[in-house]
Structure formats: C-alpha cells, structure tokens
Scaffold this active site. Structure first.
Site, PDB file in Angstrom:
ATOM      1  N   ASP A   1     -44.071 -50.474 -68.678  1.00  0.00           N
ATOM      2  CA  ASP A   1     -45.523 -50.596 -68.824  1.00  0.00           C
ATOM      3  C   ASP A   1     -46.303 -49.447 -68.208  1.00  0.00           C
ATOM      4  O   ASP A   1     -47.516 -49.386 -68.357  1.00  0.00           O
ATOM      5  CB  ASP A   1     -45.996 -51.912 -68.185  1.00  0.00           C
ATOM      6  CG  ASP A   1     -45.492 -53.115 -68.953  1.00  0.00           C
ATOM      7  OD1 ASP A   1     -45.538 -53.062 -70.191  1.00  0.00           O
ATOM      8  OD2 ASP A   1     -45.047 -54.096 -68.328  1.00  0.00           O
TER       9      ASP A   1
ATOM     10  N   HIS B   1     -39.122 -53.425 -60.736  1.00  0.00           N
ATOM     11  CA  HIS B   1     -38.510 -54.282 -61.741  1.00  0.00           C
ATOM     12  C   HIS B   1     -37.459 -55.143 -61.059  1.00  0.00           C
ATOM     13  O   HIS B   1     -36.785 -54.686 -60.148  1.00  0.00           O
ATOM     14  CB  HIS B   1     -37.847 -53.428 -62.844  1.00  0.00           C
ATOM     15  CG  HIS B   1     -37.594 -54.196 -64.089  1.00  0.00           C
ATOM     16  ND1 HIS B   1     -36.463 -54.949 -64.279  1.00  0.00           N
ATOM     17  CD2 HIS B   1     -38.349 -54.342 -65.206  1.00  0.00           C
ATOM     18  CE1 HIS B   1     -36.530 -55.526 -65.465  1.00  0.00           C
ATOM     19  NE2 HIS B   1     -37.662 -55.172 -66.050  1.00  0.00           N
TER      20      HIS B   1
ATOM     21  N   HIS C   1     -45.715 -59.394 -65.657  1.00  0.00           N
ATOM     22  CA  HIS C   1     -44.780 -59.229 -66.791  1.00  0.00           C
ATOM     23  C   HIS C   1     -45.454 -58.316 -67.826  1.00  0.00           C
ATOM     24  O   HIS C   1     -45.863 -57.201 -67.485  1.00  0.00           O
ATOM     25  CB  HIS C   1     -44.415 -60.626 -67.312  1.00  0.00           C
ATOM     26  CG  HIS C   1     -43.281 -60.701 -68.284  1.00  0.00           C
ATOM     27  ND1 HIS C   1     -42.389 -59.694 -68.495  1.00  0.00           N
ATOM     28  CD2 HIS C   1     -42.900 -61.711 -69.139  1.00  0.00           C
ATOM     29  CE1 HIS C   1     -41.503 -60.048 -69.417  1.00  0.00           C
ATOM     30  NE2 HIS C   1     -41.798 -61.262 -69.825  1.00  0.00           N
TER      31      HIS C   1
END
Ligand code: ACO
Length: 431
Positions: free
Chosen positions: A365, A309, A268
């Site tokens: 990210d 994702h 995450h």
C-alpha cells in the site's frame, strides 16, 4: 518414538505426551489430552490474532516473508506482473494451472457475459448518500447480490459455487464503477463486453461525454499489473473473514461482503487511502524527520502507514513492482508531487534503528496510492481498487475451504476472565 514428533512433559502431573508433527505443525486438538486432573477440560493454545496458528492447508498462494517471496500456484509474482493479465491470473488461481489459448478465451467469455448487474441494483445504489464511502457501498451491494441469486445458498453444489465465483469476479468492477459514478453524480455507464476486464472498468468509471472514450493504454497496463499484484495473499485478515463466514455455509456473496468490510480497515487494505492522507499531511520533505519522531513516540498514536507487515519481514515484493510501475504511469500523467516525499520517507525509515530492528519495510500500500491518485481516482476510492482484484482470491479461498474435509464451522475458544455464577439482585436493592 516417531522422529516427526514432539515430546511434551506436563510439569503439573509429570506425565509425558508425544505429539505428531505434520508440515511443521502440531495439531492444537492433540493438546486436549493433556490434563491436570480428571476434571480438567484439557490444554488449549492461546493465540490472539492467530500469530502462530495455521487455520487451513492451502495450495493457492505461497509467501516466504523472510525472503520476500510471493508465488501464485508456484509462479513468482514478478513474472506474472510482467507477462500475464488479471483474467489469466484469475484462471490460474481458480484452476491451479495457466490456461491454454482456448481455455483463456472461454474463461474470458464467461466473465464478460456476467458483467451486467440487475437493474434494481442501480435503484439500490441510488439510496446511498452522495458522500457514502465507496467501501461501504461496495460491501453492502455485494451482500445484496445474494438476494438476487438465491441459488447461491446451495454451497454444496460445485457447479452452483462456480457460477457465483464467475459472477463475483465479473460484477465487482461494475458495482465499484457504479459507486464511483454515484459519488460524482454522474450517470452509470454499462459494461462494454468488447473491452478487456481492466479497460472496461476504467471506461465505466471515467467515460464522460464521448461515445468511444478510451483510457491511455499505459494506464490500462499499470492497473492490470496492480490487479495482478492484489489478486491473492493467502490467509490475510479479509481472506480469513471470508473463510470464517463461509464456514457457516453462508453464500459466497455474504462471505465476500465480509471480506470487503475487513479489507476496509486502515491496518489492512484501507492503508492505501491512509498513506495518501499521511503524505499530504507531511506535505514537504523537510517535515519528514519530525513526522518520524512522532511515529516512534510510544505515547503517540501515529504509525508509518504503508510500512510493516505481519508476514513480510523483508521488502514486500509487490511494493517493488509497484515502485517500478510508478515511472511508467507518471510518464503519462506527470509525476505525482507526493512521490518525492514517499521516496525520502522510505529512505529515512530504512536507515532508522526503530524500523530496522522491527524489520518494517514498505508494503503493497505504500506506493499504490500514488498511482491511483495520478490516474485521477479520489482517495476514498482507493480500497475499491484493491477489492476488485482481491475478489479472485476471496472466491478461490472460499472454494478451497468448502471443499476441504478438514474444515468445519469456525469457532475459536476463549479464556474466560469474567464473573462466574451469582444471584440476580432486584433493581431497588442494587447500590
Ligand atoms: N509504524 C510504526 N511502528 C510500527 C508499524 C508502523 N507502520 N508497524 C509495526 N510497528 C511496530 C509496532 O508498534 C511494534 O512495535 P513494538 O514491538 O515496540 O510494540 C512492532 O512494530 C511490531 O508490530 P506489530 O503491530 O506487532 O505487527 P503486526 O504484525 O501485528 O501488524 C501491521 C502488522 C498491522 C501491518 C502493522 O505493521 C501496521 O499497522 N502497519 C501500518 C498499516 C499498514 O500499512 N497496513 C497494510 C498492511 S498490508 C495489507 O494489509 C494489504
């Protein structure tokens, strides 16, 4: 027969049932009437990791993962990133509408009057080891806040909840900055309420030796954009953790602390830290093909961090905005040498069948860590930079959950696969 319905035939009994369809969903509880016999408990849905289960109705954030669309209260993320500020977005997420000038001033003033933390928090933080991970410090300190605000337990009062929402948004940068200063062995810097939310945070983190230390405006702007992009993301792992803990009517500090611990994991929010470590490990563009080979090896344990994702099966729109922001930051800080590796890694991965077939694209990210590193943040602090803005999302989702009459304490079912009743055997008689 209603048009918005699903007809199901149970082949065990031959019986047919009609289940209502609402918003593209059937109600899992409607399955319970489907029984193989009088003793049967009724049908349940098995869905580990909630792959296809809606846990709530929400009006806050919309995502179309196939098209790569993200909207906060209807406003496209790209427009908010370009034109808005983090506090304006916070107001939008909390209230559903963009503020007018006086509403924004009032909201900003309410945040800035809550940026200080109780002096005992400093003593609390002094207890952490010098090398404590910043996410552990943040989660524990936020959980400890509930002991400073016992009124927060009164989660049925809208007014009390609102006060804790403001406090959480206001104090999160202060606590994260204190954690940073603790790791560096530097004195804590108190908030300066004359500064904007992001600039104040950067000052509390970085200021040293100068009375009026100021961050470069381009860096303030870049972090503002990153904060906006991270403000909410509907029912992700940390938000679900916050909602689940909040559903027991625990106070918002305890619920948000759960959100922070969920965010910490490398699958995450912790991925931003993991991406940087991965890029350093690759070290050179020439090593990318070998690295990709290891990622594709099913017996190996390597992943392409910052890729993939649960919801986006297309380019994460936040990653696009961040990639663009990199250039503006690097103009001030000088280019992060890892950028070339990241860009080449993306190029190779997006042409590779393994990633194409699985629809694996860069997520939020993949590039954010490059900016954080160029701005001089240590790698293990990166996920704090995600948690600060996500606090807005967590508190808004908490508020929505607690005000929703459909919600009850979260309590999933299980399929029991263990031993059933057997008699206790005295220890001397066991083999
Ligand atoms: N590298 C290599 N293979 C991957 C990756 C990756 N980053 N992500 C998914 N896959 C593969 C899986 O092995 C699986 O392959 P298979 O079908 O042959 O078994 C397939 O793609 C589907 O992946 P799942 O694991 O089923 O996808 P899921 O939705 O459960 O996981 C997740 C999503 C956790 C984000 C995953 O893509 C991942 O681990 N990515 C790397 C970590 C990361 O960047 N996390 C940040 C996400 S964004 C955020 O949380 C803020």
């Amino acid at each position: 027969m209603a048009k918005d319905s699903l007809t199901v035939t149970d082949n065990r009994t031959g019986k047919t049932y009609e289940l209502a369809i609402d918003n593209g969903c059937i109600r899992a509880m409607d399955l319970r009437q489907i029984k193989s016999g009088a003793e049967d408990f009724g049908l349940m849905a098995y869905d580990p990791a909630f792959l296809n289960t809606a846990n709530c109705k929400s009006a806050i954030t919309f995502i179309d993962g196939d098209k790569g669309i993200l909207e906060y209260r209807g406003y496209p993320i790209e427009q908010l990133a370009e034109h808005s500020t983090h506090l304006e977005v916070a107001y939008l997420l909390m209230n559903g509408e963009l503020p007018n000038k006086s509403q924004l001033e009032e909201f900003t003033a309410s945040i800035t009057t809550h940026t200080y933390v109780h002096e005992n928090i400093k003593g609390f933080m002094d207890g952490f080891r010098y090398d404590a991970h910043p996410m552990s410090m943040l989660a524990s300190t936020v959980a400890a806040l509930s002991s400073f605000y016992p009124e927060a337990k009164n989660v049925r009062s809208k007014e009390v909840r609102r006060r804790q929402m403001i406090r959480l948004i206001a104090k999160m940068p202060t606590i994260a900055a204190f954690g940073y200063r603790h790791s560096q062995g530097l004195p804590y810097i108190y908030p300066n309420n004359d500064l904007g939310y992001v600039e104040n945070f950067l000052t509390m983190v970085k200021s040293i030796g100068k009375q009026n230390w100021r961050s470069h405006p381009a860096l303030v702007k870049a972090l503002e954009i990153l904060f906006i992009l991270h403000a909410d993301h509907e029912q992700n792992c940390s938000t679900t953790a916050t909602r689940v803990v909040g559903s027991s009517e625990a106070d918002p500090y305890s619920a948000v602390a759960a959100g922070i611990t969920a965010l910490y994991g490398p699958l995450h929010g912790g991925a931003n830290e993991a991406v940087l470590r991965m890029l350093r490990e690759i070290g050179d563009k020439k090593n990318i093909p070998e690295f990709i080979k290891k990622v594709k090896d099913k017996d190996g344990d390597k992943k392409l961090m910052g890729f993939g994702h649960r919801v986006y099966k297309n380019y994460d729109p936040r990653a696009k905005v961040i990639k663009k922001a990199c250039d503006e930051v690097f103009e001030v800080t000088g280019k992060n040498p890892l950028l070339d590796i990241a860009v080449e890694l993306e190029r190779i991965a997006l042409q590779d069948d393994y990633f194409v077939q699985r629809k694996l694209y860069p997520n939020v990210d993949f590039y954010s860590g490059l900016i954080y590193e160029a701005m001089g943040f240590p790698v293990d602090f990166f996920t704090n930079l995600f948690a600060i803005p996500r606090t807005v999302g967590w508190v808004c989702q908490f508020e929505e959950m607690i005000s929703d009459n459909d919600q009850k304490i979260a309590r999933p079912r299980q399929i029991f696969t263990g031993q059933r009743k057997r008699d206790y055997v005295a220890i001397e008689k066991r083999g």
